[in-house]
Structures are given as structure tokens and as C-alpha cells.
Design a protein around this motif. Structure first.
Motif, short mmCIF file in Angstrom:
data_model
loop_
_atom_site.label_atom_id
_atom_site.label_comp_id
_atom_site.label_asym_id
_atom_site.label_seq_id
_atom_site.Cartn_x
_atom_site.Cartn_y
_atom_site.Cartn_z
N ASN A 125 0.85 -1.19 0.00
CA ASN A 125 0.00 0.00 0.00
C ASN A 125 0.89 1.24 0.00
OD1 ASN A 125 -2.58 -1.44 0.38
ND2 ASN A 125 -1.67 -2.00 2.33
N GLU A 126 0.34 2.35 -0.41
CA GLU A 126 1.07 3.62 -0.40
C GLU A 126 1.53 3.87 1.03
OE1 GLU A 126 2.70 6.22 -2.48
OE2 GLU A 126 1.46 4.95 -3.72
N ILE A 127 2.82 4.14 1.21
CA ILE A 127 3.38 4.31 2.55
C ILE A 127 4.60 5.23 2.48
CG2 ILE A 127 4.88 2.27 2.39
CD1 ILE A 127 4.08 1.70 5.37
N THR A 128 4.87 5.93 3.56
CA THR A 128 6.04 6.81 3.61
C THR A 128 7.22 6.07 4.25
OG1 THR A 128 5.55 7.71 5.80
CG2 THR A 128 4.54 8.84 3.89
N PHE A 129 8.38 6.66 4.09
CA PHE A 129 9.59 6.10 4.69
C PHE A 129 9.45 6.04 6.21
CE2 PHE A 129 13.89 6.46 6.43
CZ PHE A 129 14.51 5.39 5.81
N ASP A 130 8.96 7.13 6.80
CA ASP A 130 8.82 7.16 8.26
C ASP A 130 7.83 6.11 8.77
OD1 ASP A 130 10.72 9.16 8.64
OD2 ASP A 130 9.23 10.78 8.52
N GLU A 131 6.79 5.84 7.99
CA GLU A 131 5.84 4.79 8.38
C GLU A 131 6.49 3.41 8.30
OE1 GLU A 131 1.61 6.85 7.07
OE2 GLU A 131 2.84 5.87 5.54
N LEU A 132 7.35 3.21 7.31
CA LEU A 132 8.10 1.95 7.24
C LEU A 132 8.99 1.78 8.46
CD1 LEU A 132 9.26 1.87 3.51
CD2 LEU A 132 7.57 0.37 4.58
N VAL A 133 9.71 2.84 8.80
CA VAL A 133 10.61 2.80 9.97
C VAL A 133 9.81 2.46 11.22
CG1 VAL A 133 12.13 4.15 11.45
CG2 VAL A 133 12.33 4.35 8.97
N GLN A 134 8.70 3.14 11.42
CA GLN A 134 7.89 2.89 12.62
C GLN A 134 7.37 1.47 12.64
OE1 GLN A 134 7.70 5.14 15.24
NE2 GLN A 134 7.07 3.19 16.17
N ILE A 176 11.49 -2.08 -9.13
CA ILE A 176 10.45 -2.79 -8.40
C ILE A 176 9.58 -1.83 -7.59
CG2 ILE A 176 10.08 -4.51 -6.57
CD1 ILE A 176 12.79 -5.75 -7.49
N LEU A 177 10.18 -0.74 -7.14
CA LEU A 177 9.50 0.23 -6.29
C LEU A 177 9.35 1.55 -7.01
CD1 LEU A 177 8.48 0.85 -3.35
CD2 LEU A 177 10.79 1.68 -2.91
N THR A 178 8.15 2.11 -6.97
CA THR A 178 7.92 3.43 -7.53
C THR A 178 7.87 4.43 -6.38
OG1 THR A 178 5.53 3.11 -7.48
CG2 THR A 178 6.66 2.54 -9.52
N LYS A 179 8.49 5.56 -6.60
CA LYS A 179 8.51 6.61 -5.59
C LYS A 179 7.89 7.86 -6.19
CE LYS A 179 12.16 6.93 -2.96
NZ LYS A 179 13.52 7.10 -2.47
N ASP A 180 7.32 8.68 -5.32
CA ASP A 180 6.84 9.97 -5.79
C ASP A 180 7.52 11.08 -5.02
OD1 ASP A 180 5.48 10.55 -3.36
OD2 ASP A 180 3.67 9.55 -4.04
N GLY A 181 7.27 12.29 -5.40
CA GLY A 181 7.95 13.44 -4.81
C GLY A 181 7.61 13.69 -3.36
N ASN A 182 6.58 13.05 -2.83
CA ASN A 182 6.17 13.28 -1.44
C ASN A 182 6.86 12.38 -0.44
OD1 ASN A 182 4.32 15.23 -2.27
ND2 ASN A 182 2.76 13.69 -2.68
N ASP A 183 7.67 11.44 -0.92
CA ASP A 183 8.33 10.50 -0.01
C ASP A 183 9.47 11.17 0.72
OD1 ASP A 183 6.65 8.49 -0.83
OD2 ASP A 183 8.02 7.80 -2.41
N ALA A 184 9.53 10.96 1.99
CA ALA A 184 10.63 11.50 2.80
C ALA A 184 11.64 10.41 3.06
CB ALA A 184 10.07 12.01 4.14
N LYS A 185 12.89 10.83 3.15
CA LYS A 185 13.96 9.88 3.48
C LYS A 185 14.34 10.04 4.93
CE LYS A 185 16.14 9.03 -0.87
NZ LYS A 185 17.36 8.93 -1.59
#
Length: 94
Positions: free
Chosen positions: A47-56, A85-94
Motif C-alpha cells: 500500500n502507499e506508505i512513507t519512509f517514516d511509516e516503514l521505519v515505525q 520494483i519500487l515506484t517513488k513519488d515526490g512526497n516521499d521523505a527519506k
């Protein structure tokens, strides 16, 4: 960020591998083996998810320092992006 639906995670003889399907088989040469943490990340990336959500998500599931989790997750994501394999958009934070 989200996983390209042309790739799937499969368990083969106790190992987890990411493999291409459909037309992607012709473009992607190989497969990627992942460990238990990689499987957790893969599942979250369905599902659509951010880097910080993955970390958490990893911090909630595993006993790991946040700095180590961030570094390892970024390395995993970089491999997925490099493989298409992974698509990123401009809203993703590192």
C-alpha cells in the motif's frame, strides 16, 4: 512509494524471493532474496506508505535501534528502486 504489481514475493524452499511476472520477466534479469525484515517491508509496501511509516512499522515489530533501521530500510528501498520494483513519488521523505 509502492511496489510495482509486476513483482511478487514467493517462499521457495524456506527462502523468500522477489520475482518478476508478466512482461517484466523479459526486462528484469534475476531475483532478489529477502530476509524476515524484508518480508515485513514488502508487505507494508503493498500500500502507499512513507519512509517514516516503514521505519515505525519495523521499530514496532523488531528490537532494533532507529538509526540502524533507517539505514537498513534505505538500503533495501534503494535496491528495489534500482531494480524498477519500487515506484517513488515526490512526497516521499527519506
Amino acid at each position: 512509494m509502492k511496489i510495482d504489481r509486476e513483482f511478487v514475493l514467493r517462499e521457495i524452499a524456506g527462502d523468500y524471493v522477489i520475482i518478476p511476472t508478466g512482461k517484466t520477466v523479459l526486462e528484469f534479469n534475476g531475483l532478489i532474496t529477502v530476509n524476515e525484515v524484508g518480508v515485513s517491508l514488502w508487505n507494508m509496501l503493498q500500500n502507499e506508505i512513507t519512509f517514516d511509516e516503514l521505519v515505525q512499522g519495523i521499530l514496532d515489530e523488531y528490537d532494533v535501534e532507529e538509526s540502524v533501521a533507517r539505514e537498513d530500510i534505505q538500503e533495501f528501498l534503494d535496491k528495489l528502486v534500482d531494480g524498477g520494483i519500487l515506484t517513488k513519488d515526490g512526497n516521499d521523505a527519506k
